[in-house]
Structures are given as C-alpha cells and as structure tokens.
Design an enzyme around this catalytic site. Sequence first.
Site, mmCIF file in Angstrom:
data_model
loop_
_atom_site.group_PDB
_atom_site.id
_atom_site.type_symbol
_atom_site.label_atom_id
_atom_site.label_comp_id
_atom_site.label_asym_id
_atom_site.label_seq_id
_atom_site.Cartn_x
_atom_site.Cartn_y
_atom_site.Cartn_z
ATOM 1 N N LYS A 256 9.521 -20.482 46.557
ATOM 2 C CA LYS A 256 9.647 -21.944 46.713
ATOM 3 C C LYS A 256 11.057 -22.400 46.313
ATOM 4 O O LYS A 256 11.646 -23.282 46.941
ATOM 5 C CB LYS A 256 8.596 -22.663 45.858
ATOM 6 N N SER B 104 5.097 -27.159 49.270
ATOM 7 C CA SER B 104 6.132 -27.944 49.928
ATOM 8 C C SER B 104 5.544 -28.870 50.976
ATOM 9 O O SER B 104 4.540 -28.564 51.602
ATOM 10 C CB SER B 104 7.156 -27.036 50.598
ATOM 11 N N HIS C 177 13.236 -21.600 49.143
ATOM 12 C CA HIS C 177 12.922 -22.603 50.180
ATOM 13 C C HIS C 177 13.736 -23.874 49.923
ATOM 14 O O HIS C 177 14.358 -24.432 50.828
ATOM 15 C CB HIS C 177 11.417 -22.920 50.156
ATOM 16 N N ASN C 178 13.739 -24.324 48.688
ATOM 17 C CA ASN C 178 14.478 -25.557 48.366
ATOM 18 C C ASN C 178 15.982 -25.363 48.524
ATOM 19 O O ASN C 178 16.683 -26.267 48.959
ATOM 20 C CB ASN C 178 14.155 -26.015 46.939
ATOM 21 N N VAL D 203 1.979 -31.437 37.188
ATOM 22 C CA VAL D 203 2.792 -32.267 36.286
ATOM 23 C C VAL D 203 4.250 -31.828 36.393
ATOM 24 O O VAL D 203 4.568 -30.845 37.066
ATOM 25 C CB VAL D 203 2.291 -32.184 34.824
ATOM 26 N N ASN E 244 7.236 -27.676 40.751
ATOM 27 C CA ASN E 244 8.449 -26.918 41.060
ATOM 28 C C ASN E 244 8.964 -26.228 39.801
ATOM 29 O O ASN E 244 10.043 -26.532 39.300
ATOM 30 C CB ASN E 244 9.535 -27.854 41.601
ATOM 31 N N GLU F 113 16.647 -25.636 52.009
ATOM 32 C CA GLU F 113 16.514 -27.078 52.326
ATOM 33 C C GLU F 113 17.839 -27.804 52.032
ATOM 34 O O GLU F 113 18.329 -28.589 52.855
ATOM 35 C CB GLU F 113 15.368 -27.637 51.475
ATOM 36 N N TYR F 114 18.437 -27.502 50.896
ATOM 37 C CA TYR F 114 19.738 -28.112 50.541
ATOM 38 C C TYR F 114 20.789 -27.760 51.596
ATOM 39 O O TYR F 114 21.562 -28.605 52.035
ATOM 40 C CB TYR F 114 20.231 -27.589 49.196
ATOM 41 N N LEU G 16 -2.251 -36.759 38.152
ATOM 42 C CA LEU G 16 -2.558 -37.477 39.389
ATOM 43 C C LEU G 16 -1.447 -38.424 39.830
ATOM 44 O O LEU G 16 -1.705 -39.509 40.351
ATOM 45 C CB LEU G 16 -3.896 -38.221 39.246
HETATM 46 C C1 6PG Z 1 9.393 -29.872 49.080
HETATM 47 C C2 6PG Z 1 10.660 -30.372 48.427
HETATM 48 C C3 6PG Z 1 10.421 -30.937 47.071
HETATM 49 C C4 6PG Z 1 11.688 -31.341 46.323
HETATM 50 C C5 6PG Z 1 12.451 -32.419 46.977
HETATM 51 C C6 6PG Z 1 13.560 -33.040 46.124
HETATM 52 O O1 6PG Z 1 9.410 -28.694 49.416
HETATM 53 O O2 6PG Z 1 8.440 -30.624 49.260
HETATM 54 O O3 6PG Z 1 11.538 -29.312 48.294
HETATM 55 O O4 6PG Z 1 9.759 -29.942 46.334
HETATM 56 O O5 6PG Z 1 11.316 -31.794 45.081
HETATM 57 O O6 6PG Z 1 12.983 -31.989 48.173
HETATM 58 O O7 6PG Z 1 14.556 -32.139 45.791
HETATM 59 P P1 6PG Z 1 15.949 -32.674 45.202
HETATM 60 O O8 6PG Z 1 15.657 -33.907 44.409
HETATM 61 O O9 6PG Z 1 16.485 -31.595 44.346
HETATM 62 O O10 6PG Z 1 16.787 -32.994 46.395
#
Ligand code: 6PG
Length: 476
Positions: A184, A130, A187-188, A76, A104, A191-192, A12
């Site tokens: 996922k 996400s 996806h990340n 967790v 993740n 995101e980067y 939690l």
């Molecule tokens: C999401 C994000 C999340 C991720 C952060 C931090 O989809 O909600 O991707 O899962 O943990 O973006 O990522 P970094 O610390 O590697 O930048």
Amino acid sequence: MTELARIGVTGLAVMGRNLARNLARHGHPVAVHNRSYSRTKELVEEFGHEGTFFPAETAEQFVASLERPRRLVIMVKAGGPTDAVIDEFAPLLEPGDMIVDGGNAHFADTRRREAALRERGIHFVGAGISGGEEGALHGPSIMPGGSPESYEALGPLLEDISAKVDGVPCCTHVGPDGAGHFVKMVHNGIEYADMQLIAEAYDLLRRGAGMEPGEIAEVFRGWNEGRLGSYLIEITAEVLAHTDAATGKPFVDVVTDQAEQKGTGRWTVQIALDLGVPVSGIAEAVFARSLSGDAGLRTAARELPGPSGALAEPAYSLVADVEQALYASKIVAYAQGFNQIQAGSAEYGWSIDPGAMSTIWRGGCIIRAKFLDRIKQAYDAAPNLPSLLVDEYFLDAVRGAQDAWRRVVVTATQLGIPAPGFSSALAYYDGLRAERLPAALVQGQRDFFGAHTYRRVDREGAFHVLWGGDRSEVAS
Ligand code: 6PG
C-alpha cells in the site's frame, strides 16, 4: 436474526464508517464502535436500514458481539492512536482472533505489532485499503498482509466488499506480516508520481501551449478514452473543468499552489533508499511537493532569471507529444514502484506476486488504470521480469514515445517550465539503456581519495592505484 456480528469495525471516521456500511450492505452483520458513542449512534440511525449493525458503547460490548474467531477491524490514525486501540482491545481477545489494521500504517510498525500479537496467539493483519471514502463504501482495493490462516478467515469477507474487475476481486493475500502495508505504501508512492506527471502535463499545456483549464480538461477527457485511461486522469479533467463559484475563475487558479502530504510518499522514498532501489519518479514527486510548500524559499527566489530571449513557439503539436511523454514517464514510475515491491519482497521474504498486485490495483484504488491490465499480462508471462520496461508491450510503447518524450523535456527546459517527473524518468530510462555509465569515473574518484578500490572490466578481483606514488596498480 443473527445473534453475533461476523466482523466489527472500530473507528468510525469517514473511512471506517463507509467500510462498515459496505460490509453491512453485503449482508455481513457488523459490530460498530467508536471512542465517542455519538458517532456510532449516528451511523446506525442514518444507515441502520442498509444491513445488520451491532452498535457497541464499550470495548467489552464490542468484543462480546463478535462471533469467534473474532474479526476486528481498526480504522484509526496511523501511529500512536493505532497502538492505543490495539492495547485496548488485545487483552479482551483470545488466541485465534484477528485484528485488522485498515489504516495507512508504516509496514515496520505492522511487522512489530504482528510479532508482538503473534506471541499472544492473535493474528494481526495490516491491510492497505485504497480508494478514499467512495472506495470504502462502494468497493476499495484491499491489500492484506498477515498469516495465511488469517486470510482464510478474512479473505472471503474482504474479497466480497472489494471492487471487482471482470468479476475478479481487487483483494488478495499479499504476503506475511507487513507485506500488505508495504505494498500500500508503494501504491501511494506511485500515486504521488502519477499525480506529479499529470500536473507537469497540465503545466506544459497551460504555460507552454497557452491553453485554458477548460480546454485542457477536454484534452484530458480525450486521453482518458485512450491508453492513459485512469481514475487520476478522469478526476483531473473534472478538477480542471470546475469553476470557482465565488469568483467565476477556473477553480485551479484560486487554489494555493502548495501541495501537502501525509507521509506515505515520503516513506516510500525513505525505504527505497534503504533498499537501494531508484524510485526517482516518486522522489521527484515528493520533492516537488516540498518545493511547492516552501513559501519562504520561493518568495526569496522569485527574482531568479528565467530563459532569456524570445522562445520560438513549439513548431510541433505539444498536446500529442505531452501525451506520449506522460505515458512513457508513467511506465517508468510504475516500473520503479514494482521493482521496489520486488526488492522489499526479497528483503523480507514475502514472496509477493507482482502480477497479483497489478490485478488488485485494476479497480477500486486511486491508481486504477487501464494499463494495469498490461502490467498484469507482463508479470503473468514473466514473474521475475527485471523491469516492466523490458516487457515487449512496454518496450514498444516507449520506443514509439521516446522522440516526443525527448522533445517535451527539451521544450520544458527551454521554456523554463519545471518538469522534474518527465525529465528524471527520461534520465532513468537513458541510464538503464546506457552501455557504459560514468560510474566508472566515480569509482576512479573513490579510489583516488579513499583507496576504496575498483573492479576491472577484464579481470576478477579488487584493485587500487597508488595515486600518491608511482601510480602503479596493486591488487587489493
Ligand atoms: C488511497 C490514498 C489515501 C491517501 C491519500 C492522501 O489509496 O486511498 O492513497 O490512502 O491517504 O491519497 O495522501 P497524501 O495526503 O499523502 O497526499
């Protein structure tokens, strides 16, 4: 009053807590459990009025409060803590029960855990979630893997609490075993790449066009109304407009310029290397973070000379050009990411539908963006599209953007402003469209020093030149 909880959440911390609240708010009685009971108590004390919670002090109580088949969500930390929680709960479960890992996790770990639990008749569902803490509470994008049977039991619940776009849930069954966590991960990675491109756009406007953060925030606000409209552009404007209370300076100027990372972007690149998929945009983003974080190296290199002589101010409108470069580079980053999803799907036999992935990324997640609708349309029209770049809409967009894109890369180079995202995206684009690549020369070099052989353009077979002898060609 319901006797049993429909689903349970253990772990939690903020994500788990918000997910449990989201479930409760949607009318799903939810069992809640945490290693230390104080967190569980706090949650129920503070938010008990939002729905029906079953606080459990022990793992046994938690499991006993779940209706069958049991649905148990673990929130967790990835790695050891996830294995520890699985080891704690699995012996208390029965065949047909489901464990959902909403963290993740690395998809290879998910595959391992799924296979081990399957032997015991337990469904293990690696679900990418996400949207950060707000998303978990108000509607995340959810990417569940695992068996189709488990999705039958879990899908309606997960779809119910996910974000909705045009009434469509941002949640779908991605594919078996580790497919959800794989998607996922990509996806990340995207995101980067997206964040890096936006950061480069900011840097060019700041140092190239000499604009202040507040002005750049306004530019981003404008862009957010157009085709670049996205969550990341929107929050960038907010961050740039923010003033540090302690100093009165722009917030962005008081933050250390060393980006951190928890590892999902790095995993994306590592796996892409194994799959042989060039995700150069994601790789540049990961490396840019590493470079920024290497304070010692940066200090040692501070005196490296920059461009010499006075540089002419760009005669064209840098702002408009950067918008074009950002859009084109973004298309490349997403094209590469989707190619990685297709390659992973082929490698592991997941049958992932790329159109469905763009659908569930339209809302809730960090990379939600207007142009995901376009991506969905592209894959709906051609599910086996070799690259987003060859879809008619994106082809047109890149055709319109490319002159500006090239000017931006030239300007960045002339000014000595690093733009690895923009320039590598352009190099990838030019690599794809090249009629002949210098790979032919690389093949010649390989054959010269290692007799690695080469293929010819005009004949079938593998060949080798007797480089150390009379240089005649032999079939190998
Ligand atoms: C999401 C994000 C999340 C991720 C952060 C931090 O989809 O909600 O991707 O899962 O943990 O973006 O990522 P970094 O610390 O590697 O930048």
